[in-house]
Design a protein around this motif. Structure first.
Motif, PDB file in Angstrom:
ATOM      1  N   UNK A 103      -5.911  -9.378  -0.285  1.00 39.60           N
ATOM      2  CA  UNK A 103      -5.999  -7.969  -0.713  1.00 39.60           C
ATOM      3  C   UNK A 103      -4.846  -7.217  -0.043  1.00 39.60           C
ATOM      4  N   UNK A 104      -3.698  -7.302  -0.650  1.00 37.30           N
ATOM      5  CA  UNK A 104      -2.490  -6.670  -0.086  1.00 37.30           C
ATOM      6  C   UNK A 104      -2.516  -5.153  -0.293  1.00 37.30           C
ATOM      7  N   UNK A 105      -1.901  -4.443   0.626  1.00 34.45           N
ATOM      8  CA  UNK A 105      -1.858  -2.981   0.549  1.00 34.45           C
ATOM      9  C   UNK A 105      -0.435  -2.431   0.594  1.00 34.45           C
ATOM     10  N   UNK A 106       0.559  -3.314   0.647  1.00 34.69           N
ATOM     11  CA  UNK A 106       1.931  -2.835   0.685  1.00 34.69           C
ATOM     12  C   UNK A 106       2.319  -2.212   2.001  1.00 34.69           C
ATOM     13  N   UNK A 131      12.231 -11.129   8.465  1.00 34.75           N
ATOM     14  CA  UNK A 131      11.040 -11.933   8.714  1.00 34.75           C
ATOM     15  C   UNK A 131      10.308 -11.450   9.964  1.00 34.75           C
ATOM     16  N   UNK A 132      11.075 -11.055  10.972  1.00 29.52           N
ATOM     17  CA  UNK A 132      10.460 -10.517  12.187  1.00 29.52           C
ATOM     18  C   UNK A 132       9.678  -9.236  11.861  1.00 29.52           C
ATOM     19  N   UNK A 133      10.305  -8.374  11.070  1.00 29.61           N
ATOM     20  CA  UNK A 133       9.665  -7.110  10.691  1.00 29.61           C
ATOM     21  C   UNK A 133       8.402  -7.357   9.866  1.00 29.61           C
ATOM     22  N   UNK A 134       8.507  -8.224   8.873  1.00 25.93           N
ATOM     23  CA  UNK A 134       7.364  -8.501   8.013  1.00 25.93           C
ATOM     24  C   UNK A 134       6.268  -9.258   8.748  1.00 25.93           C
ATOM     25  N   UNK A 135       6.642 -10.032   9.745  1.00 26.34           N
ATOM     26  CA  UNK A 135       5.652 -10.765  10.527  1.00 26.34           C
ATOM     27  C   UNK A 135       4.717  -9.882  11.315  1.00 26.34           C
ATOM     28  N   UNK A 136       5.088  -8.611  11.457  1.00 25.07           N
ATOM     29  CA  UNK A 136       4.231  -7.640  12.143  1.00 25.07           C
ATOM     30  C   UNK A 136       3.477  -6.742  11.164  1.00 25.07           C
ATOM     31  N   UNK A 137       3.526  -7.075   9.874  1.00 26.82           N
ATOM     32  CA  UNK A 137       2.930  -6.199   8.864  1.00 26.82           C
ATOM     33  C   UNK A 137       1.461  -6.547   8.605  1.00 26.82           C
ATOM     34  N   UNK A 138       0.753  -5.575   8.060  1.00 21.70           N
ATOM     35  CA  UNK A 138      -0.638  -5.784   7.655  1.00 21.70           C
ATOM     36  C   UNK A 138      -0.718  -6.885   6.593  1.00 21.70           C
ATOM     37  N   UNK A 139       0.196  -6.844   5.610  1.00 28.26           N
ATOM     38  CA  UNK A 139       0.113  -7.789   4.498  1.00 28.26           C
ATOM     39  C   UNK A 139       0.303  -9.232   4.956  1.00 28.26           C
ATOM     40  N   UNK A 140       1.162  -9.449   5.940  1.00 30.82           N
ATOM     41  CA  UNK A 140       1.327 -10.813   6.452  1.00 30.82           C
ATOM     42  C   UNK A 140       0.021 -11.300   7.087  1.00 30.82           C
ATOM     43  N   UNK A 141      -0.582 -10.443   7.911  1.00 23.81           N
ATOM     44  CA  UNK A 141      -1.847 -10.828   8.554  1.00 23.81           C
ATOM     45  C   UNK A 141      -2.927 -11.085   7.510  1.00 23.81           C
ATOM     46  N   UNK A 142      -2.969 -10.228   6.493  1.00 27.21           N
ATOM     47  CA  UNK A 142      -3.958 -10.394   5.427  1.00 27.21           C
ATOM     48  C   UNK A 142      -3.699 -11.668   4.635  1.00 27.21           C
ATOM     49  N   UNK A 151       3.000   1.412  -6.724  1.00 26.57           N
ATOM     50  CA  UNK A 151       3.568   0.237  -6.094  1.00 26.57           C
ATOM     51  C   UNK A 151       4.333  -0.638  -7.087  1.00 26.57           C
ATOM     52  N   UNK A 152       4.465  -0.159  -8.320  1.00 24.01           N
ATOM     53  CA  UNK A 152       5.305  -0.828  -9.323  1.00 24.01           C
ATOM     54  C   UNK A 152       5.646   0.204 -10.397  1.00 24.01           C
ATOM     55  N   UNK A 183       4.072  -5.411  -1.548  1.00 23.65           N
ATOM     56  CA  UNK A 183       5.262  -4.718  -2.039  1.00 23.65           C
ATOM     57  C   UNK A 183       6.282  -4.437  -0.938  1.00 23.65           C
ATOM     58  N   UNK A 184       5.829  -4.386   0.309  1.00 16.18           N
ATOM     59  CA  UNK A 184       6.799  -4.253   1.401  1.00 16.18           C
ATOM     60  C   UNK A 184       7.677  -5.501   1.468  1.00 16.18           C
ATOM     61  N   UNK A 185       7.086  -6.653   1.245  1.00 17.23           N
ATOM     62  CA  UNK A 185       7.863  -7.898   1.203  1.00 17.23           C
ATOM     63  C   UNK A 185       8.782  -7.913  -0.011  1.00 17.23           C
TER      64      UNK A 185
END
Length: 263
Positions: free
Chosen positions: A259-262, A236-247, A51-52, A207-209
């Motif tokens: 605890x982000x997972x990308x 922002x719409x796409x990322x707003x539906x992501x696991x990392x945003x919810x986390x 992831x990096x 990392x998706x963000x």
């Protein structure tokens, strides 16, 4: 996997890969084979789920650009430089820019010609205090390539970009930092540790963000404001539906570290 001109180290626990250009006797200048091996190394790193990424050079140089010994310089039969750019350097620059993870250049010595622009193609460049940067193309009658004519004006402004390109003069790492060409200068002995520390930190981020930030920032150089506002909305719409945003939101509410997972 082992490569002749590239060294790959993957830290699975930290989700981090370090790729080292490994032709120190030639200041890590590029050959056709080295391009092929570097792409294979990037494939390997992505397949490992890193992831990096840290990109650096072995020995006393980061990269001196194209190895002229790998070209045919015979008058009347010389290598088509446009083909070299189209087939080797341009795909590498495009790939580094588009990788869905943060890429850190750890510049450990001279970065010249395409080697300087390879560092600028990464998302963040950290340089050792003894490092230097040179747009040396004009000294052999050429124009900056590998994105140089785009990266330089974006980072240092047209006056300094033209000065660097037209004179081919070398600047040291501290001047590069002052001008905004690179992110940070560190002591030589701390270079790889500092780059690894930053990459390890970023590998734990969403990392998706980060990939979306890369895309948006780079699009801004050619977009109108309206186009950029639309892109920000869509990302922002796409990322707003992501696991990392919810986390991230839950961690903020619960006052704990996320605890982000990308994803």
């Amino acid at each position: 996997m082992q490569y002749e001109a590239i060294r790959v180290e993957i830290d699975a626990a930290a989700h981090l890969a370090t790729i080292t250009l490994n032709r120190p006797e030639k200041l890590n200048s590029f050959t056709r084979a080295m391009h092929t091996q570097l792409h294979a190394a990037l494939d390997e790193a992505l397949a490992a789920g890193v992831r990096a990424l840290v990109l650096t050079g072995a020995g006393r140089g980061f990269c001196a650009g194209q190895d002229l010994a790998d070209l045919n310089l015979e008058p009347g039969a010389s290598t088509d430089l446009g083909a070299v750019i189209e087939e080797q350097f341009n795909p590498l620059v495009r790939r580094l820019q588009a990788l869905p993870l943060p890429v850190i250049a750890a510049v450990n010595g001279i970065a010249a010609g395409a080697g300087a622009n390879l560092a600028l193609a990464c998302d963040i460049a950290i340089a050792a205090r003894s490092a230097s940067f040179a747009q040396s193309f004009v000294k052999i009658g050429l124009v900056p390539d590998s994105g140089g004519t785009a990266f330089l004006p974006q980072r240092v402004g047209m006056a300094r970009a033209l000065g660097l390109a037209i004179t081919g003069d070398k600047i040291n790492a501290e001047q590069a930092e002052r001008w905004g060409l690179i992110w940070q200068v560190v002591d030589d002995a701390e270079l790889l540790a500092q780059a690894t520390e930053l990459a390890t930190k970023l590998a734990q981020q969403p990392t998706r963000a980060i990939a979306a930030i890369k895309r948006a920032m780079r699009a801004s150089t050619t977009h109108t404001l309206d186009q950029q506002l639309d892109l920000e909305r869509d990302l922002q719409r796409e990322l707003g539906n992501s696991y990392d945003y919810a986390e991230g939101v839950q961690a903020f509410i619960q006052k704990r570290a996320p605890r982000f997972e990308g994803r």
